[in-house]
Design a protein around this motif. Structure first.
Motif, PDB file in Angstrom:
ATOM      1  N   ALA A  57      42.039  47.549  35.769  1.00 14.00           N
ATOM      2  CA  ALA A  57      41.470  46.079  35.813  1.00 14.00           C
ATOM      3  C   ALA A  57      41.469  45.181  36.686  1.00 14.00           C
ATOM      4  CB  ALA A  57      42.043  45.995  34.968  1.00 14.00           C
ATOM      5  N   PRO A  58      43.062  45.196  37.212  1.00  7.28           N
ATOM      6  CA  PRO A  58      42.769  43.841  38.320  1.00  7.28           C
ATOM      7  C   PRO A  58      41.815  44.594  39.445  1.00  7.28           C
ATOM      8  CG  PRO A  58      45.045  45.135  38.638  1.00  7.28           C
ATOM      9  CD  PRO A  58      43.958  45.145  36.997  1.00  7.28           C
ATOM     10  N   ALA A  59      41.593  45.770  39.810  1.00 10.16           N
ATOM     11  CA  ALA A  59      41.078  46.251  41.271  1.00 10.16           C
ATOM     12  C   ALA A  59      39.843  45.909  40.745  1.00 10.16           C
ATOM     13  CB  ALA A  59      41.406  47.927  41.329  1.00 10.16           C
ATOM     14  N   VAL A  60      38.879  45.935  40.291  1.00 10.18           N
ATOM     15  CA  VAL A  60      37.972  45.516  39.722  1.00 10.18           C
ATOM     16  C   VAL A  60      37.780  44.006  39.006  1.00 10.18           C
ATOM     17  CG1 VAL A  60      36.962  47.870  39.594  1.00 10.18           C
ATOM     18  CG2 VAL A  60      37.884  46.064  37.634  1.00 10.18           C
ATOM     19  N   LYS A  61      38.649  43.599  39.992  1.00 10.70           N
ATOM     20  CA  LYS A  61      38.593  41.222  39.499  1.00 10.70           C
ATOM     21  C   LYS A  61      38.878  41.530  38.070  1.00 10.70           C
ATOM     22  CE  LYS A  61      36.643  40.531  44.298  1.00 10.70           C
ATOM     23  NZ  LYS A  61      38.047  39.665  44.806  1.00 10.70           N
ATOM     24  N   ALA A  62      38.406  42.304  37.395  1.00 10.64           N
ATOM     25  CA  ALA A  62      38.789  42.115  36.068  1.00 10.64           C
ATOM     26  C   ALA A  62      40.153  41.200  35.440  1.00 10.64           C
ATOM     27  CB  ALA A  62      38.502  43.143  35.005  1.00 10.64           C
ATOM     28  N   THR A  63      40.656  39.722  34.970  1.00  8.17           N
ATOM     29  CA  THR A  63      41.202  38.846  35.478  1.00  8.17           C
ATOM     30  C   THR A  63      41.582  38.154  34.323  1.00  8.17           C
ATOM     31  OG1 THR A  63      41.011  38.148  37.319  1.00  8.17           O
ATOM     32  CG2 THR A  63      42.363  40.007  37.578  1.00  8.17           C
ATOM     33  N   GLU A  64      39.846  37.778  33.674  1.00  9.38           N
ATOM     34  CA  GLU A  64      40.120  36.600  33.053  1.00  9.38           C
ATOM     35  C   GLU A  64      38.834  37.828  31.513  1.00  9.38           C
ATOM     36  OE1 GLU A  64      40.253  34.096  33.780  1.00  9.38           O
ATOM     37  OE2 GLU A  64      41.014  33.790  35.151  1.00  9.38           O
ATOM     38  N   PRO A  65      39.062  36.497  30.077  1.00 10.17           N
ATOM     39  CA  PRO A  65      39.059  37.301  29.062  1.00 10.17           C
ATOM     40  C   PRO A  65      37.275  37.594  29.249  1.00 10.17           C
ATOM     41  CG  PRO A  65      39.927  35.383  28.843  1.00 10.17           C
ATOM     42  CD  PRO A  65      39.349  35.261  30.606  1.00 10.17           C
TER      43      PRO A  65
END
Length: 548
Positions: free
Chosen positions: A273-281
């Motif tokens: 998730a953070p590797a693809v910048k998915a850090t928000e809801p």
């Protein structure tokens, strides 16, 4: 400064050397597990019963010994500039050990005992135990069960441990620690035993910082009353924390400085998730490989039927991390190619100078949507979400004497996309918003047809990972946090995370046809999956009896 991320998959381990300034991947190396997946025999040749899937812990140590020196040599990096290591793992893949971490299968007297080995995530022989865990929880009104979609899978931690105590209590008595392979690997690197919150939360029933009660475990199995304190422990380490320092022995084996940071272990999909910048809801990450894991963060706690779990901080600190998944995706395509594609297609692919998957993709792409007249259920390895039932089987409907291999190949891709749409709609029906999709892993990286089919069937535009090794990159990012290079994973993601510029957009005319096909998929999904016709389970029982 650099960090190293290691992704321990189903068949191999991969190391990636990463520049912490911008996420640049300097070098990578892969080591195929010598023992692979042991689903038929042990190394000695002893046969395994149906539905078993084991691994050998020595393979994981060999990954470190082979890949780390390789990436250092390939990257031309001074080892002194490497500041940390992070790892991710398939889950739940637990193993029994002695108090010092020695795996039971390393003991000469237990090398031929199946219960002494790692039970890989896709070990499904503990279904009876999973059923018992679910039924006991329902009878006792356990409030943690809805956090797992109302049903625990045979793939999870306690199903596998309960199988040991019920089938081989003598082996159970010899277990000092029952530990996830991910945490065992960190134990070997640091000499310190830690339990990561991610795997504990999603796979070992830890909610709000604790396990189910002693009363529940006693009701489940009298010998289980004190299982947590006797075999597991109650302390958990948060993602991004420093689990410990690299020991001198392991450092020498890998060619790294002793004492560098070792990050707390993580699960492969969650690290992505953070590797693809998915850090928000609202951003759903589809990690697509042999199976697919769907990871989504939300600001609020919701209970979603058939999800694999929801854990606060399980993906991103401060957010509720939701997980769902499909037990087979790439494995289905591989099964078809290995067992059902006529030689003429293999020969044609060789003549064209391309691989068989690429050839079938090219031929399947020539078809109009719906042209093949087929619909398939993607349950070749059971259903993880939303039915949570490993006893379901794959099915293809609509074949005729004119049906060809590329048509079946396309129908199988479509079936997996329908399964993902079912998962998305289950989340949204319970108020968990899915605003955006991001695809990561080998399948979307290699298969343009698959990318378009997923966009058309889900009706959503989606982005693609900027790294072919997103889980390993995510692990390297957590290592950067553990080493103090970044204050938290959001900051690391801002500098090191990567997305491609390409965006896959649905084709409206394809959507219209796929909506009709999805309606048929849902009818079959409910008919065979929700008890209207249990023929799949009856067939599996007949097969099991024949093999016993």
């Amino acid at each position: 400064m650099y960090t190293i991320g290691l992704d321990f998959g189903t068949l191999s381990g991969r190391a990636v050397l990463v520049d912490t300034r911008d996420g640049g991947e300097i070098a990578e190396a892969v080591f195929e597990y010598p023992h692979a997946v042991m689903d038929e025999t042990l190394p000695s040749g002893k046969r395994l019963p149906p539905d078993w899937a084991l691994q050998h812990p020595q393979d994981y140590i060999d990954v470190f010994a082979n890949t780390i020196p390789a990436v250092l040599a390939q990257g031309g990096v001074d080892p002194a500039d490497v500041k940390g290591i992070g790892i991710d793992f398939t889950a739940s893949s637990p193993m029994p050990t002695k108090a010092d971490g020695t795996p039971l299968c390393f003991l000469a007297e237990l090398k031929d005992e199946p219960h002494a080995y790692i039970k890989l995530w896709k070990h499904h022989a503990a279904q009876r135990q999973a059923d018992q865990i679910n039924e006991t929880a329902r009878q006792m009104g356990e409030n943690w069960l809805p956090r797992y979609g109302g049903k625990i899978s045979s793939e999870w931690f306690f199903s596998k441990l309960l199988q040991i105590v019920q089938e081989r209590p003598d082996i159970y008595a010899q277990i000092d620690k029952f530990v996830e392979a991910a945490d065992w690997v960190i134990w070997q690197l640091t000499g310190v035993e830690t339990r990561n919150t991610c795997t504990a939360g999603y796979k070992a029933l830890v909610q709000d910082g604790d396990f189910p009660s002693k009363a529940y475990f006693k009701a489940l199995e009298p010998a289980f009353e004190n299982v947590v304190d006797e075999k597991i422990g109650r302390e958990f380490a948060e993602l991004g924390e420093r689990a410990g320092d690299l020991t001198a022995e392991m450092a020498q084996m890998m060619g790294l400085p002793a004492g560098i940071a070792v990050a707390v272990a993580n699960v492969d999909a969650h690290a992505t998730a953070p590797a693809v910048k998915a850090t928000e809801p609202g951003v759903m990450v589809m990690v697509m490989g042999t199976s697919t894991c769907h990871i989504l963060s939300g600001a609020d706690l919701k209970e979603v039927d058939g999800m694999c779990g929801v854990v606060k901080g399980g993906v991103i600190p401060g957010l509720y991390g939701y997980e769902a998944g499909q037990s087979a995706v790439g494995d289905i395509f591989a099964w078809f190619v290995d067992n059902a594609v006529p030689p003429e297609y293999h020969e044609a692919a060789a003549g064209a100078g391309i691989g068989i998957h690429e050839y079938l993709e090219r031929e399947a792409a020539k078809q109009r949507v719906g042209e093949h007249g087929l619909i398939a259920l993607d349950w070749w390895n059971g259903n993880r979400s939303t039915l949570v039932d490993v006893d379901l089987n794959g099915m293809i409907l609509g074949m005729t004497l004119a049906t060809r291999a590329p048509e079946i190949y396309r129908a199988l891709i479509e079936a997996t996309a329908f399964g993902t749409r079912e998962i998305i709609e289950a989340f949204e029906a319970k108020g968990v918003e899915v605003k955006e999709l991001v695809a990561a892993g080998g399948l979307p990286e290699k298969n343009a047809l698959l990318r378009q089919i997923y966009a058309d069937i889900t009706g959503r535009t989606f982005k693609l990972s900027g790294s072919a090794q997103a889980p390993a990159l995510g692990s390297a990012m957590h290592a950067a946090v553990a080493a103090g290079i970044y204050p938290d994973i959001r900051a690391a993601a801002a500098h090191m995370g990567k997305l491609k510029e390409e965006v896959v957009t649905p084709i409206p005319e394809n959507q219209l046809v796929y909506d009709k096909l999805y309606s048929e998929y849902r009818l079959l999904y409910d008919y065979f999956g929700r008890g209207c016709n249990d023929v799949m389970k009856r067939l599996k029982a007949i097969r099991h009896d024949a093999l016993s």
